[in-house]
Design a protein around this motif. Structure first.
Motif, PDB file in Angstrom:
ATOM      1  N   MET A   1      65.514 -18.404-106.937  1.00 27.45           N
ATOM      2  CA  MET A   1      65.055 -18.673-107.350  1.00 27.45           C
ATOM      3  C   MET A   1      65.639 -18.522-109.354  1.00 27.45           C
ATOM      4  SD  MET A   1      60.813 -17.890-108.667  1.00 27.45           S
ATOM      5  CE  MET A   1      61.396 -19.059-106.725  1.00 27.45           C
ATOM      6  N   ASP A   2      64.327 -18.189-109.940  1.00 27.38           N
ATOM      7  CA  ASP A   2      64.758 -18.472-111.304  1.00 27.38           C
ATOM      8  C   ASP A   2      65.655 -17.265-111.838  1.00 27.38           C
ATOM      9  OD1 ASP A   2      62.891 -20.958-113.872  1.00 27.38           O
ATOM     10  OD2 ASP A   2      65.668 -20.604-113.363  1.00 27.38           O
ATOM     11  N   ASP A   3      66.322 -17.505-112.492  1.00 27.50           N
ATOM     12  CA  ASP A   3      66.771 -15.809-112.948  1.00 27.50           C
ATOM     13  C   ASP A   3      65.941 -15.313-114.325  1.00 27.50           C
ATOM     14  OD1 ASP A   3      68.090 -15.154-111.310  1.00 27.50           O
ATOM     15  OD2 ASP A   3      69.994 -15.617-112.301  1.00 27.50           O
ATOM     16  N   PRO A   4      65.479 -16.496-115.040  1.00 27.26           N
ATOM     17  CA  PRO A   4      64.837 -16.398-116.564  1.00 27.26           C
ATOM     18  C   PRO A   4      63.117 -15.297-116.024  1.00 27.26           C
ATOM     19  CG  PRO A   4      66.065 -18.011-116.701  1.00 27.26           C
ATOM     20  CD  PRO A   4      66.467 -18.126-115.315  1.00 27.26           C
ATOM     21  N   LEU A   5      62.671 -16.433-115.293  1.00 31.77           N
ATOM     22  CA  LEU A   5      61.307 -15.957-114.405  1.00 31.77           C
ATOM     23  C   LEU A   5      61.297 -14.441-114.746  1.00 31.77           C
ATOM     24  CD1 LEU A   5      58.639 -17.345-114.415  1.00 31.77           C
ATOM     25  CD2 LEU A   5      59.193 -18.187-112.162  1.00 31.77           C
ATOM     26  N   ILE A   6      62.223 -14.306-113.680  1.00 29.53           N
ATOM     27  CA  ILE A   6      62.718 -12.857-113.303  1.00 29.53           C
ATOM     28  C   ILE A   6      62.790 -12.091-113.997  1.00 29.53           C
ATOM     29  CG2 ILE A   6      63.810 -11.531-111.570  1.00 29.53           C
ATOM     30  CD1 ILE A   6      64.873 -13.357-109.762  1.00 29.53           C
ATOM     31  N   VAL A   7      63.814 -12.257-115.612  1.00 21.67           N
ATOM     32  CA  VAL A   7      63.940 -11.175-116.740  1.00 21.67           C
ATOM     33  C   VAL A   7      62.461 -11.571-117.126  1.00 21.67           C
ATOM     34  CG1 VAL A   7      64.360 -11.147-118.843  1.00 21.67           C
ATOM     35  CG2 VAL A   7      66.290 -11.797-116.488  1.00 21.67           C
ATOM     36  N   VAL A   8      61.502 -12.314-117.913  1.00 19.92           N
ATOM     37  CA  VAL A   8      60.278 -12.468-118.333  1.00 19.92           C
ATOM     38  C   VAL A   8      59.283 -11.814-117.567  1.00 19.92           C
ATOM     39  CG1 VAL A   8      58.367 -14.101-118.984  1.00 19.92           C
ATOM     40  CG2 VAL A   8      60.879 -14.763-119.027  1.00 19.92           C
ATOM     41  N   ALA A  41      51.732  -7.533-109.431  1.00 20.35           N
ATOM     42  CA  ALA A  41      51.968  -8.399-107.931  1.00 20.35           C
ATOM     43  C   ALA A  41      52.371  -9.596-108.601  1.00 20.35           C
ATOM     44  CB  ALA A  41      50.351  -8.662-107.347  1.00 20.35           C
ATOM     45  N   VAL A  42      52.163 -10.029-109.663  1.00 15.80           N
ATOM     46  CA  VAL A  42      53.155 -12.143-110.084  1.00 15.80           C
ATOM     47  C   VAL A  42      54.919 -10.978-109.920  1.00 15.80           C
ATOM     48  CG1 VAL A  42      53.982 -12.586-112.139  1.00 15.80           C
ATOM     49  CG2 VAL A  42      51.167 -12.301-112.215  1.00 15.80           C
ATOM     50  N   LEU A  43      55.604  -9.750-109.773  1.00 19.00           N
ATOM     51  CA  LEU A  43      56.794  -9.666-110.039  1.00 19.00           C
ATOM     52  C   LEU A  43      56.517 -10.003-108.308  1.00 19.00           C
ATOM     53  CD1 LEU A  43      59.383  -9.522-110.952  1.00 19.00           C
ATOM     54  CD2 LEU A  43      58.608  -6.443-110.841  1.00 19.00           C
ATOM     55  N   PHE A  44      56.432  -9.501-107.506  1.00 18.38           N
ATOM     56  CA  PHE A  44      56.634  -9.176-105.652  1.00 18.38           C
ATOM     57  C   PHE A  44      56.704 -11.030-105.648  1.00 18.38           C
ATOM     58  CE2 PHE A  44      54.949  -5.089-105.524  1.00 18.38           C
ATOM     59  CZ  PHE A  44      56.386  -4.203-106.083  1.00 18.38           C
ATOM     60  N   THR A  45      55.552 -11.917-106.376  1.00 20.06           N
ATOM     61  CA  THR A  45      55.446 -13.206-105.721  1.00 20.06           C
ATOM     62  C   THR A  45      56.560 -14.049-106.161  1.00 20.06           C
ATOM     63  OG1 THR A  45      52.792 -13.128-105.964  1.00 20.06           O
ATOM     64  CG2 THR A  45      53.201 -15.417-106.277  1.00 20.06           C
ATOM     65  N   VAL A  46      57.036 -13.801-107.626  1.00 21.70           N
ATOM     66  CA  VAL A  46      58.055 -14.386-108.305  1.00 21.70           C
ATOM     67  C   VAL A  46      58.911 -13.758-106.966  1.00 21.70           C
ATOM     68  CG1 VAL A  46      59.953 -14.208-110.018  1.00 21.70           C
ATOM     69  CG2 VAL A  46      57.318 -14.267-110.250  1.00 21.70           C
ATOM     70  N   LEU A  47      59.847 -12.432-106.281  1.00 27.50           N
ATOM     71  CA  LEU A  47      60.420 -12.647-105.655  1.00 27.50           C
ATOM     72  C   LEU A  47      60.539 -12.680-104.629  1.00 27.50           C
ATOM     73  CD1 LEU A  47      61.191  -8.592-107.301  1.00 27.50           C
ATOM     74  CD2 LEU A  47      62.589 -10.775-107.605  1.00 27.50           C
TER      75      LEU A  47
END
Length: 86
Positions: A1-8, A41-47
């Motif tokens: 997964m994209d690291d910048p997306l997780i950080v944001v 919920a968005v974080l869990f979706t990204v993860l």
């Protein structure tokens, strides 16, 4: 997964959690808690945990803030009735 997306997403969750702690009014706290649940919920979706995200969306974003909001309003309404009786 994209690291910048997780950080944001993590920064959004941290900002919402800080806002939930900083707000003093219980009704506003319930609304900020709903926003925090949505960002989680968005974080869990990204993860890539969609089942956890759906549970968080249902419970953390909708049910818990709604119950808190209804409880606060009920307590405030009872307080007003007691003040009128005096």
């Amino acid at each position: 997964m994209d690291d910048p997306l997780i950080v944001v997403t993590l920064l959004l969750v941290a900002a919402c959690a800080t806002a939930a702690v900083a707000v003093r009014d219980p009704e506003r706290q319930a609304l900020v808690l709903a926003v925090l649940g949505t960002t989680l919920a968005v974080l869990f979706t990204v993860l890539q945990a969609p089942d956890v995200a759906l549970s968080q969306l249902a419970v953390g974003s909708a049910l818990t803030p709604l119950l808190l909001l209804l409880s606060v309003r009920k307590v405030r309404r009872r307080g007003r009735k007691k003040d009128k009786a005096r």
